[in-house]
Design a protein around this motif. Structure first.
Motif, mmCIF file in Angstrom:
data_model
loop_
_atom_site.group_PDB
_atom_site.id
_atom_site.type_symbol
_atom_site.label_atom_id
_atom_site.label_comp_id
_atom_site.label_asym_id
_atom_site.label_seq_id
_atom_site.Cartn_x
_atom_site.Cartn_y
_atom_site.Cartn_z
ATOM 1 N N SER A 33 0.850 -1.186 0.000
ATOM 2 C CA SER A 33 0.000 0.000 0.000
ATOM 3 C C SER A 33 0.889 1.241 0.000
ATOM 4 C CB SER A 33 -0.880 -0.054 1.250
ATOM 5 O OG SER A 33 -1.642 1.104 1.343
ATOM 6 N N THR A 43 -4.119 -0.739 -3.523
ATOM 7 C CA THR A 43 -5.313 -0.065 -4.063
ATOM 8 C C THR A 43 -5.029 0.561 -5.423
ATOM 9 O OG1 THR A 43 -4.648 1.906 -2.840
ATOM 10 C CG2 THR A 43 -6.300 0.465 -1.792
ATOM 11 N N GLN A 48 -3.284 -3.308 1.896
ATOM 12 C CA GLN A 48 -4.047 -3.654 0.691
ATOM 13 C C GLN A 48 -3.574 -2.795 -0.489
ATOM 14 O OE1 GLN A 48 -6.937 -5.765 0.554
ATOM 15 N NE2 GLN A 48 -6.915 -5.340 -1.637
#
Ligand code: FBP
Length: 553
Positions: A29, A66, A64
């Protein structure tokens, strides 16, 4: 093709990534930091880079991913002088691209930046890439020194990008090449071409560094290679006790390479160009400093020693700089042909004497004749003296020999002075990258892919905390414009990345300065030995003394 046993082993080496890049692409991330501004001349740089200026610092963290899912077609360019690890930047970039999406494409533009403008490329695939993992050199796609600067070159680069549907270009280069990367990023942004540009910091010279970039890749391996050889020569000198070795090491302008080699090998003398300039030292003063060591050692240790001379030294000697600019003036334009037409060296000398100021003539006059002639040998396309062609190691040994004879005549010296000369440059630029460079470069390339995925342009791939083990390294990006200022180049003010010279207040130089008086007289040589690729981590993964001292270790 036959490959050596070491190359066979190195192809299997798995480079270490920073901790936050180890969890797979899906788990990387991004964190945006502060907005940035250029190191100087903010208004001017902002006006020249309206679309890419002032962007935020980037750090990657575990989390995560993105980034928008998008097929990437990336072009990669190797620019400028070779530096160990360049192949691994490309391998890291390739692996990350393929891990993100197996349909992503990596094109290698051949022979440097001209590969992009002339559309000379090769599509890189597993078989191609696998043969170059952890190897030295830039032969995977070749390198070059073409600068993309004319409107025609920019248009040609854009046409190539359109033809291949490029989404990004990665430029692996030094300060000039990354300045070029910033200009290209701004151009593509202004033309809404949808092509991002990311730079990676390369040069064995070690002069592309600043608050953000802790070191350029290749410096570690090149200085370790030279230091091994210097250590071997020191041991030979100490065994035979009959030669003074004058060793010139590469580093076009800054003296980082010489300083690092001195820290690793503890020679009797190491000249540092930046100090010579700061103290406004003359050639004669430098020769005296070396002669002092020769005389002192002849009385205690013997008639042997080692002197390290940085490649760019003469440019830092103020009187020599003035002499060179006067010669450049003297032979400007058609006057070169007039000079070359003079039949003998004596006629040429008379012509030079007439054209120089008295002060510069006096400097010229004390130079050995072979060095005088080197000043008129090959000139660059702008008609300037090519300072790097001057054999400064011979210049200083010849001047020292003269000084010693003067001292002998005064009864101050009674030794024997016999010199050997060496130049260590190209032999360090394509060595198998050390584990540090193999890991650092792979990480730079992998990280460049993350910057592309997250849509950044005009950024330098940044890996920091480098004096710690790789799992503690920090991955991110820095807008190139943050590193820029305005400088005078070829009679014009130009935006450029500020070159890092040796900081005389910095810890590496201070350490050297605190020890050199002892090294000049005693025999305190250190023998670093060859780069080790396998074995204990405190030998194999060792960073440079420069980096360790800068980080207070
Ligand atoms: P880069 O700045 O492009 O990395 O090149 C550095 C260098 O290796 C210098 O140390 C040396 O003076 C120069 O290249 C030699 O250039 P060339 O390969 O063109 O002879």
């Amino acid at each position: 093709m036959e490959i050596s046993p070491l190359q066979k082993e190195r192809l299997q080496y798995q480079p270490k990534l920073p901790g936050m890049l180890r969890g797979g692409i899906a788990n990387i991330s991004v964190q945006e930091g502060e907005e940035t501004q250029s190191v100087a001349d903010q208004e001017k740089i902002k006006s020249l880079f309206p679309l890419t200026y002032g962007k935020r610092e980037i750090t990657f963290v575990k989390g995560q991913n993105t980034a928008p899912a998008k097929k990437q077609v990336v072009g990669v360019i190797l620019s400028g002088g070779q530096a160990p690890g360049g192949h691994n930047v490309i391998c890291g970039l390739y692996d990350a691209l393929k891990a993100a999406n197996k349909d992503n494409v990596l094109l290698g533009f051949k022979g440097g930046p001209s590969g992009l403008t002339d559309d000379k490329f090769v599509e890189l695939d597993d078989a191609f890439i696998n043969a170059y993992r952890n190897t030295g050199g830039f032969d995977i796609i070749g390198s070059g020194r073409t600068k993309i600067e004319t409107p025609e070159q920019f248009a040609a680069a854009e046409a190539t990008a359109k033809r291949h549907g490029l989404t990004a270009v990665v430029i692996i280069g030094g300060d000039d090449s990354n300045t070029n990367a910033a200009v290209l990023a701004e151009y593509f942004a202004a033309h809404k071409s949808g092509v991002q540009v990311i730079g990676c910091p390369k040069t064995i010279d070690g002069d592309l560094k600043n608050d953000d970039i802790e070191c350029s890749f290749g410096f570690d391996t090149a200085t370790k290679t030279y230091s091994e050889l210097i250590g071997n020569i020191e041991r030979d000198a100490n065994s035979a006790k009959k030669y003074w070795h004058f060793i010139k090491v590469m580093g076009r302008s800054a003296s980082h390479v010489a300083l690092e080699c001195a820290l690793e090998t503890q020679p009797n003398i190491c000249l540092i160009g930046e100090e010579v300039a700061a103290k406004k030292m003359s050639l004669s003063q430098i020769a005296d400093q070396i002669a002092d060591s020769v005389v002192a050692r002849s009385k205690t240790e013997g008639n042997f020693g080692v002197v390290i001379v940085p490649e760019g030294i003469v440019e830092f000697v103020p009187e020599f700089g003035t002499l060179i600019s006067e010669i450049n003036e003297l032979l400007a334009g058609e006057k070169t042909a007039e000079f070359n037409a003079l039949p003998t060296w004596e006629d040429k000398k008379a012509y030079i004497k007439k054209g120089l100021t008295e002060a510069s003539w006096n400097v010229f006059d004390i130079l050995p004749e072979n060095i005088q002639q080197q000043l008129f040998l090959e000139r660059d396309p702008h008609g300037n003296v090519q300072v790097s062609l001057i054999e400064s190691e011979k210049l200083f040994s010849q001047m020292v020999a003269k000084k010693l004879e003067e001292r002998r005549a005064k009864g101050e010296y009674n030794g024997k002075f016999s010199a050997q000369h060496h130049f260590f440059g190209y032999e360090g630029r394509c060595a198998f990258p050390s584990n540090f460079d193999a890991d650092y470069c792979y990480s730079l390339g992998y990280n460049a892919c993350m910057l592309i995925q997250y849509g950044y342009t005009g950024y330098l791939s940044k890996i920091s905390n480098l004096s710690k083990p790789a799992d503690q390294w920090v991955a991110g990006g820095m807008p190139i414009t943050k590193m820029m200022n305005m400088e005078r180049r070829n009679g014009e003010d130009k935006p450029v990345i500020r070159k890092a010279l040796v900081d005389l207040d910095g810890k590496p130089f201070q350490y050297f300065a605190a020890h050199r008086a002892k090294w000049a007289v005693e025999t305190d040589y250190l023998y670093p030995g060859a780069i080790q690729y396998y074995g204990p981590s405190d030998v194999c993964d060792l960073t440079t003394r420069t980096l360790a001292l800068e980080k207070g270790e």
